[in-house]
Structures are given as C-alpha cells and as structure tokens.
Design an enzyme around this catalytic site. Sequence first.
Site, mmCIF file in Angstrom:
data_model
loop_
_atom_site.group_PDB
_atom_site.id
_atom_site.type_symbol
_atom_site.label_atom_id
_atom_site.label_comp_id
_atom_site.label_asym_id
_atom_site.label_seq_id
_atom_site.Cartn_x
_atom_site.Cartn_y
_atom_site.Cartn_z
ATOM 1 N N SER A 100 -58.749 -32.657 -35.748
ATOM 2 C CA SER A 100 -58.157 -31.656 -34.861
ATOM 3 C C SER A 100 -58.757 -30.289 -35.136
ATOM 4 C CB SER A 100 -56.642 -31.608 -35.067
ATOM 5 O OG SER A 100 -56.106 -30.515 -34.367
ATOM 6 N N GLY A 140 -52.323 -33.626 -31.338
ATOM 7 C CA GLY A 140 -51.071 -33.341 -30.629
ATOM 8 C C GLY A 140 -50.224 -34.605 -30.526
ATOM 9 N N GLY A 141 -49.299 -34.577 -29.585
ATOM 10 C CA GLY A 141 -48.377 -35.701 -29.455
ATOM 11 C C GLY A 141 -49.087 -37.021 -29.246
ATOM 12 N N ALA A 142 -50.069 -37.052 -28.336
ATOM 13 C CA ALA A 142 -50.754 -38.311 -28.029
ATOM 14 C C ALA A 142 -51.575 -38.792 -29.218
ATOM 15 C CB ALA A 142 -51.653 -38.126 -26.805
ATOM 16 N N ARG A 162 -43.063 -29.686 -8.456
ATOM 17 C CA ARG A 162 -43.724 -28.436 -8.790
ATOM 18 C C ARG A 162 -44.708 -27.970 -7.726
ATOM 19 N NH1 ARG A 162 -44.548 -29.716 -15.270
ATOM 20 N NH2 ARG A 162 -42.362 -29.400 -15.767
ATOM 21 N N GLU A 205 -38.826 -25.784 -16.474
ATOM 22 C CA GLU A 205 -38.148 -26.386 -15.333
ATOM 23 C C GLU A 205 -36.704 -26.737 -15.686
ATOM 24 O OE1 GLU A 205 -40.715 -28.900 -13.150
ATOM 25 O OE2 GLU A 205 -39.166 -30.385 -12.797
ATOM 26 N N GLN A 235 -52.099 -28.737 -11.564
ATOM 27 C CA GLN A 235 -50.696 -28.414 -11.346
ATOM 28 C C GLN A 235 -50.383 -26.960 -11.641
ATOM 29 O OE1 GLN A 235 -47.212 -30.138 -13.797
ATOM 30 N NE2 GLN A 235 -46.993 -30.918 -11.725
ATOM 31 N N SER A 281 -41.570 -33.657 -17.073
ATOM 32 C CA SER A 281 -41.019 -34.547 -18.100
ATOM 33 C C SER A 281 -41.694 -35.914 -18.148
ATOM 34 C CB SER A 281 -39.484 -34.701 -18.022
ATOM 35 O OG SER A 281 -39.082 -35.567 -16.992
ATOM 36 N N GLY A 285 -57.976 -34.962 -31.706
ATOM 37 C CA GLY A 285 -56.790 -34.301 -31.174
ATOM 38 C C GLY A 285 -55.572 -34.698 -31.979
ATOM 39 N N PHE A 341 -34.286 -32.959 -13.645
ATOM 40 C CA PHE A 341 -35.612 -32.349 -13.587
ATOM 41 C C PHE A 341 -36.154 -32.461 -12.179
ATOM 42 C CE2 PHE A 341 -39.017 -30.921 -16.593
ATOM 43 C CZ PHE A 341 -38.182 -30.279 -17.484
ATOM 44 N N LEU A 345 -44.573 -19.925 -20.166
ATOM 45 C CA LEU A 345 -43.808 -20.928 -19.423
ATOM 46 C C LEU A 345 -42.305 -20.685 -19.514
ATOM 47 C CD1 LEU A 345 -43.629 -23.701 -17.972
ATOM 48 C CD2 LEU A 345 -43.643 -24.754 -20.232
ATOM 49 N N GLY A 401 -38.427 -31.323 -21.389
ATOM 50 C CA GLY A 401 -37.969 -32.634 -21.799
ATOM 51 C C GLY A 401 -38.936 -33.747 -21.474
ATOM 52 N N HIS A 410 -50.703 -25.021 -15.097
ATOM 53 C CA HIS A 410 -49.904 -25.607 -16.163
ATOM 54 C C HIS A 410 -50.499 -26.902 -16.697
ATOM 55 C CE1 HIS A 410 -46.322 -26.480 -18.428
ATOM 56 N NE2 HIS A 410 -46.074 -27.590 -17.774
ATOM 57 N N HIS A 458 -47.365 -24.582 -12.292
ATOM 58 C CA HIS A 458 -45.940 -24.585 -12.608
ATOM 59 C C HIS A 458 -45.317 -23.411 -11.873
ATOM 60 C CE1 HIS A 458 -42.186 -24.658 -14.771
ATOM 61 N NE2 HIS A 458 -42.555 -25.754 -15.400
ATOM 62 N N SER A 483 -50.836 -27.792 -32.231
ATOM 63 C CA SER A 483 -51.275 -28.395 -30.968
ATOM 64 C C SER A 483 -50.358 -27.984 -29.830
ATOM 65 C CB SER A 483 -51.253 -29.917 -31.101
ATOM 66 O OG SER A 483 -52.009 -30.309 -32.216
#
Lengths: 602, 119, 158, 292
Positions: free
Chosen positions: A37, A14-16, A288, A246, A231, A394, A12, A117, A243, A52, A356, A233, A44
């Site tokens: 990836s 992405g951010g993580a 949410r 929020e 979840q 967030s 992966g 938020f 999306l 945020g 979401h 959204h 990603s």
Amino acid sequence: MQTLRTDVAIIGGGGAGLRAAMAAADTDPQLQVLVISKVYPMRSHTVAAEGGSAGVVGEDDSLDRHFADTVSGGDWLCDQDVVRYFVEHAAEEMYQLERWGCPWSRRPNGEINVRRFGGMSQPRTWFAADKTGFHMLHTLFQTSLKYPSISRLDEHQALDLVTSNGRVAGVVVYNQRDGYPVFVEAGAVVMATGGAGRVYAQNTNGSIVTGDGMAMAYRAGAPLRDMEFVQFHPTGLPGSGILITEGCRGEGGVLLNKDGYRYLQDYGLGPETPIGSPQNKYMELGPRDRLSQAFWHEQQAGRTISTPQGEAVHLDLRHLGRKYLEERLPMICHLAEQYVGIDPARDPIPVRPAVHYMNGGIETDVTTATSVPGLFAVGECASSGLHGANRLGSNSLAELVVLGKVAGQQAAALAAEDPVGASSSLRQEAQDIAATYLVMMGRGTEAPARIRRELGEALESGVGIFRTGDDMAATARTVRELKERYTQVQVVDTCPVYNTDWASTIELGAMLDVADVIVHSALRRQESRGSHTRLDGFTSRDDERFLAHTRAHFRASGVPEISYHPVTITTMPPAQRAYGAAGKTADAAAAPRNTEDQGAAQ
Amino acid sequence: MRRWQGRTNEPLMWALFGGGGMLAVFTMPVLIIAFGLLVPFGGFGGADGTYERMHALLTHPLVSLLVFLALGLVLWHCCHRTFHALHDLKLHPPEIVRSAIYGIAMLTPAIGYSLSLAA
Amino acid sequence: MSTSTGARQEPTGAGRTGARSPGRMPAAETHRRPYRPTTKRTWFLANREYRAYALREVSSVVVGFFVFNLVVGLVCLHRGLESWQWWVSLQTNPLNLTLTVLAVVMSLVHATTWFQATPKIIRIQRGTRYVADFWVVAQHYLLLAVFAAVVYFWLGGL
Amino acid sequence: MTESSHGHPGAGASAADGVQPVGATAEQPEPRPRRDGAAAGPEAGGTITLQVLRYRPDREDAPYLQDFEVPWRTETSVLDALTWVKDNLEPSLTFRWSCRMAICGSCGFMLNGEPKLGCESFVRDYAPGPLRIEPLANHAVERDLVVDLEPFMASLRAVQPYVISDDRHPVPEPGNRQTPEQMVAYGQYSQCINCMLCYAACPQVGLATDFLGPAAVTLAVRYNKDSRDHGADSRLPILDNEGGIWPCTFVGACSTVCPKGVDPAAAIQQAKGATAQAWAAEFILPHRGEGR
C-alpha cells in the site's frame, strides 16, 4: 534490485485489499500474502465512507428487492449474475464484520439496525453511526494483524505490473521509507487500489485516490470498462468537496433551493413526502445521478444559492433535533461546524454535487478475474458489473468485502496451483521498469501541479453531470495536450526517501491515463444512461445500440481503443427506470422473473 | 502467579499508590489545617485539651496501628510519585534508590509505631 | 523524541498467534537517516498542561513531609502530655509554620487535581450514558467535607 | 524540535531556498473555499509566514526552519497552506495527507508546539503569524514533516487489537447481539484514527522508549471492554509490562489533544485498575488464567 517472492500480492490496503488478504490467508494458511500500500492501511480512503453498507436483513426485505433496486439503479447496465451473487452474500459479510468486532449501530434489543438509503426500496443499510467506512476499515485492518501469513509493505508506491507471456508475474514497487525500488514476484496479483476521483477538480475523495491501479492494469493490457459513468454525489461541501453522507437524507434530511422549496418533486421524484417521514425511492431518497442532475437544472434556472465558494442548495436537518443528530450523524455535525461554520441543528448545510465514485474500472467477471491471467481486481478500481451506469449508495462498502473475499480466494487458489516461476529475464524487466520511473527525479520543465489543475478543470467542464459532444471533444483534446506536456513533467525533488514530489507525479501520469479513458468512453456513448447524461440530442436511453459495456484498451500511442460487449441479463429485462410515484408502477412491471431457481430465498 | 518476561510488581505499587492518594485527598487538607494551624494556635483550646481528647482514643494499640498504617499508605502515595518524578527528570536511579524511597514509606510508620508501643 | 525504531521487544505473550510475526518486511538496504530529537530535561516547563502536572507531582512531596510531621506528633502523643506540648509548640516555629502553610496550599492542589481526574477512572454507566463528571467530583468533595466535620467536632470536643 | 535553528539554509540549498521568505509574489493562489456568508463571521484573509521544519536525510544533518509566505482566507486550513506551498513554491516539501476531513489521521503536525491535525486547523486561528509547523514530537523524523510510524505499528500489533474468542464463548450465528449499553462501554475507545497526536503530546513516550503509548493501550482496552471479546487474559502480559501501561504517569495531555475525543488517559487508568484487579485475583485464585 531487491526482490521479494510472495504467493499472493495485493496492491492496496483499503477495505477490498484487506478483505482479500484475509480470504487468501484463510483459503490456504501456507501461502504468503503480501499487502502493498502506498499509505498505511488505516489511511486508505475506505476510511472516509460515511453512510453505510447494504445487506438484506429482516423479514420486510428480500434479496429480490435488493437485486431489483441495484439493477434498476444501475440503469440496466449491471451484470445480473454479479448482482445476484452480491446480494446473496452481502448480509453474510456484514455479519462476518460483526463477528470481527465492527461496532454496527444496534436496536435497543441488541440486533443490527439498518437505515434508509437513496434508490433502495427498503431500509437495508448497515451503519456504524456516520463513520461506517472508518469502522469497517479499522476492523479489517486490526483483524488482519492476527494472521501470521499476512505481511505488508506499507508506504510502497506501486509503479507497474510485470508480465510474463501475458500472465502477471509480479509488480515493481518503490519503498518510500528506505528509498529503494523492490520487485515483488507473485503467484497472483490482486488490484485493490480504489478509485480515481481526484481527476476532477471538485471531488469528495482523498489525495491518494488517483487511479494508480486502474492505470497499471490498463497499461498491462486489461481493459477499463464503463469509465464514462462517473458518479457525482449530490451532497458535497462547496469548495472543499467534503462528503456529507447520504445517510443525512436517509435519516430524513431534505434538500431546498433558494426559495426554500423541495425542488426534487419537479424532477420525477415526487410527490413530496412529508418532512420527518422519508420514503424509500421518493424525493431525497432517489438515486445519486438523478439528484445531481436535478441540482444542475436548478442551477440553470437560477434557483440555487450563491455562496462564496460557488452555487449550492441547502441540506436541511434542523427538524431532526440536536439529540438525534448527535447520535446518528455526529461526524456530519462536526464537519459542518469545522468546514463551513454551520450548526446543522440550527442552520441548513450548503451542499452541491461533487465527483464521488468511479462506477467503471478494470473489467472483471464475477470471480474478480481480469482478462489478464494472474491479475484480479476488486473494489472501486474494478468494474465487476455490479454498479452498471450508477451505483446505489451503500452498495460499494458491501462490494469491498463480498468481492474482496472472492478475490482473495481466487488469487490464493491460482497461486497455489499455478505460480509463475522466478526468472532472471523478469528481474531484468523489473529493473528496467524501475529505471524508467527513477530517471524522472530531477528532470523536466512542466510543473505537475499546473497539469493536475488543468486536468481537473477540463474534466469538470467536459465530462460533468451533463455532457455534450462538443464539450467532450474539447476535453479530449485538452487531455491529449496535457499528456503531451506530461512527457516533459518536472520533478524537482531528488531525495530518495519519501519523495512525494516524484510519487505524486507518477500518480498524475495514472490520472491522465484514466482521464483519457473517461472522456473517450463518454464521447462514444451516444445516449443518456445513469450517470452519463447528454444534452445534445442523445437525451434518452438507447438499448438498441448501447445496452452494452464500454471497453477501453490501452494503445501506446493515440487514443484508447473503444469497443463494446454485451451486458449479462438473467432475470430482469430492461424496463423504464423511475422513482417516486412513477417508480411504483414501473417496479411492479419490472420485478425479476424466475427467482425461485436463483436461490433467492435464504 | 503467572510469570512473563517484563512482568512488574507495578500493579501492587500502583494499587497502594491509588489507595494512598484516595486517602490523602480526603484527609490531608483537613489534617494539615487542623494539626498544623488550628491546634497549635488554640483553635481547639490548649494543648492540654487536645491531648485529653486524643490520647484516650489514639493510644489504643489497635487504633494506633490503623492510624500508622493509614499514614504509611499516604506516605507510600507520596513516595511513589517522588520516584516517578525522578524518571520525569530523566534520572534513572539504580534499584537501591527505588528501594530506599519506597522504604521510607514502610519504615516511617513502622518506626513510629514501635516508638509508640515503647512509650 | 523517541529513540527506538523498528520492532519493539515483545513480551512472551505477544507472539502466540504464530511463529513468524506479521508485519512489514525488512528492507535489504536503506537510504533512511532519521533524525532523532531528544526530550529536554526541562520538558515539564514547556506548556501550561505540563507545568500543572509538575505542580501536581511536587504537591505530594510536600504533603509527604507533613505526614512525617504527623507521625512524629503521634509518637509524641503516646509519650505523654509534655511531649505532646513540645510537638504542638514546634508547629508554631516559623520554619515549621512556613512549611505548614505551603502544605495547606499543596494539599489543596493535590486534592483538587485528584478530584478532577477521578471521573476518568471511575466511570459509572447508566444506560447509554455515563454519569456526568460533575456528580463524581461532587461526591468526592462531599466526602472531604464529611471528614472535615468529623475532625472538627472531635477536636472541638463536641 | 529544540535543535532547529531558524533560517539555517541547510547543506545543499534547493531551488526555492534562495529567496526567503518566498511566496505571495509567485503565483496567485487557487480560489480557497470560504465560509458560507450566511452563517459565519466577516471574511478574513491575508498572508501568513509559515516556518516549516525541513529535514532531507540526503542533504542535511539536522533540521532547520524554512519560511514561506502563504496567502490565506477564512477557509484555508493549515493543510491547504502546506499544499499551496508544495504546488507553488517548494515541490520537495514533504508531508503526509489524504482525506482532508479529519478521519484518515495522516496529517498530524506540531503547530506552534501543539500537536494538531493540519486539515482541521485553520490559518485564521494563527493569524497574523508566524505559524511554526514541525513534525510530531516524540517521533524520529524521516524527512521534513514525515515521522517514523513503525514503532507505533509494532505496538499496535502487540496489543492484539482484534476480537479473541474462547472455547467457553462460542460465537453465535449469524452474529452477536450487543445492546447500545454494551456498545457505550467501548464505543468511545473505538474512535481512534491512529493520528499519533497523543504520542506527540505524551512526555512519557519521549522519556520511556518502550512505552506502548496512549493509542495502542486504548485499543487494547477497546477490545477488552467489548462484550464480544474474551481476550483480556491474552492481552494482560502486554499491558502489565515494564513497557506496557506503567510508564504512564497520567499527565493527561493525550486526552487534551485527541481530535476525536477518545480520552486515552481514561483508557490507560482503567487498564491500570483492571490489571491491579487481575493481579489481586491471581493471588486469591491461583489457578485463574492457567492453561490458556
């Protein structure tokens, strides 16, 4: 089969995954870190996060408040040791991103700006206009390019983990560009593959969000935890599910039903706050799950707006003015214009709930370690215990980097100390795994697109915002049937390179596994908590029986094996979860105790 | 001057190109209309009159040098674009052609100035 | 239409972060067989934008011819009245005149396209905004007008 | 894709190749999202012929166009139309996509010869058709609509797209101050989603094979203009290079096609100006940049 050896493999980009890669490289520059990836990292789905990322800054806010908001927001299903660690390290990671070049929105004096938020008692959401995920991802990806020890396998589809005596020893991947399977032997593997929102028909997620990593870990023996907590959204565009952040409500947007009435005040989120002065944890700034549930009730009462693509309510931003909208929410203006033909400065945007985020995932502890040695998990694919039964907006972007760093450090440490040696039997096993997938090309009779569509509809109807035992049981049966049909799934395409027909069919297999866990976890939880809300007699929270994590184990045949294990509660015992005026009294009662010795004061 | 593989003299070529372009756009439309149309067709009186008004100023060696330099700069601009247009046409001429093209921009005013001084 | 694949040639400054450059690993074997389209020599006729670009580039060639003409004129000015009269009368030659008319058009193409492009290079930031392109362009037109006035009054003998 | 010949069936025809054009009769489309009636014009819809470039490296030596007849409504994006084809007519049709909201940058295609994002282009704007969909120009075609991004990834890495600090400017703890004015200086250039439309639009990318290209140069400029960065000197050898910024002749098409308003053409011209200044500065101050 081509075999690569690396110290830390991260699945992966992405951010993580990228944060983990950099943390691993920083921990020990001698180690080889490999990011695998199925897309180029900048594609990603972190890229689509808008609003945020939470991190306590400023004197008006405190770690305790972030902690309390998160725990109550998660309806006390959060592991409080994890929440504590998280809130203590969130701002630090936001600043790290700042030093790496992330263009956080600022105050006129050059300091970090934060916005309100949902479910947060204070403005503490760092943002980069309404493209926070985009900027975080590109900052992380671009910064990762400066590390000589980080290599990547882009557009490589991960197929399955390879284990040796119960310990993860590598992963079998498929190189889409060159058209060959590759066995990656690794000292440690970090799973950072994101969520699985695509199992639902209406979702805010990209096409790649198919739960591959969850399914791989699950099949390798790691339990999936709390998967019933899906979840919704409250503000996706009807039809496409795109999306609408929020952040719109954080900046003062309001939700109206067809009578132009701010209906949230009828659902325990009032009293109505004046338009133009949003107040944290009131009305539109509720969490949410509550907002999505309120929509459902309005729909039942016939007070929603009929649009060609289904029922919706109005998100009204008009009072914010064009100039402010263009500064704070430029992408929202563009999306509304492009996809629904609406200028938010002149007309309200039609919105409705859409799936979401997966609050649950691969079970990990605070060190991101799973129950399978050698395997770590982080980000949406993981259930670290941070989000409980409902994630606060967030908190997930911040989780990516706070726990991503932990995952990288932990994996690096393990790979340095105790790597699994190469063995020919492992390579044979890897080859066998690759063969079972490759043989799918050019076989079968069941159209995967149809299975995918039926799966999405089944989950919408059985494990949506509100659930009943009968509906869930029906969905469970449908998922079983679809899994059965999947054994005959048809892959028309036989081309070895960029075989997306085959790859998306493998993703569908992952989606079926994940969906199976979602519905069976939901079926067993006879209470309403956070995003899992039942209508059939189990309408309230039941701490006696269900203040516990759901744990689903893979069984080669039959339904997942469901068990429960306790939630870690340190300082904040379960209390009533309330927002609006009721929340104020509840908050006072539920404030965390003994915080001095938790190192809360920074 | 630092050196690295692949370093070019393009910064200089481009800066001169830019300067010449700037000069050209402010002056050339005016000069073309004035000297190509108005002067020959008597817009400013006969050739005698324009000669008188111009001769005194423009034959001063220093002024003349500046004017030739300015014209050279504009010509540089034109030659730079011409050379790149060859590339656009998928012609990749040898270095000698490149030298010749930029050479025109340097030699034309130089020869002009020499002839003027000799006159 | 690109013909390159794989890593680009890196300048010496690029690899300073480490001995082994990060990136993707080479594949041992491949089923790749990329198809590489080529750019046609007449690509600049393909769309309006490219044609406008081609016209802009050609305009400077024509302007260049006129500069050559001016150099000749300036030399003639130095050589005396007779020589200057010859150059002035040369301008009325039909062939020369045709070129001049073309040069007028092209110099205007040249100037307007240049003015249009300048705001991309000259960016004046005022607070959190850039000065509008209009003002940058307007300033350029103003300078052109000033030069025209100077030449007009000078040659007109005022 | 000048070489493509319309309707050429390819070496080994796949299952769906037999019928051309195909579609509309096969299966009714999934309900497509439509505009909110309150705000949009009249509902439109119908069917359109997509002429999609096919190239499968295991079967064909050259690409060809295949026709698909696709139903559409007001809200049907070109990407929706392609996914409909993949789900209902031709599972082997290959293209990249993910976010379907114009932020991941995956789904750039040539639509009737123009580079566009499939997800934010709508079939309604191409009706009654036909609509020609080809892979991004100036790229090697790996398969169908999938192009080779590796040259770009190499360029991206080469321009050092990250904050570079130096000894004279220690990074303040916990972070830098940066005023909104300072953010504006690079803000626009930080919006690039790497969608490659600018590379498809730029003739110089096609002509000069070693050109860094619009997006990569823009990212170099983005960091050079960031008040937190001190790496301009380090990036200079990459930009001031035969294959750096100089192949650019300011056609300007990169900025025209950019879906995010990044304006790479401006970034490159500013890089040229800055490079020329650096060049002059080295003449005047010969020690500038040495020993770093």
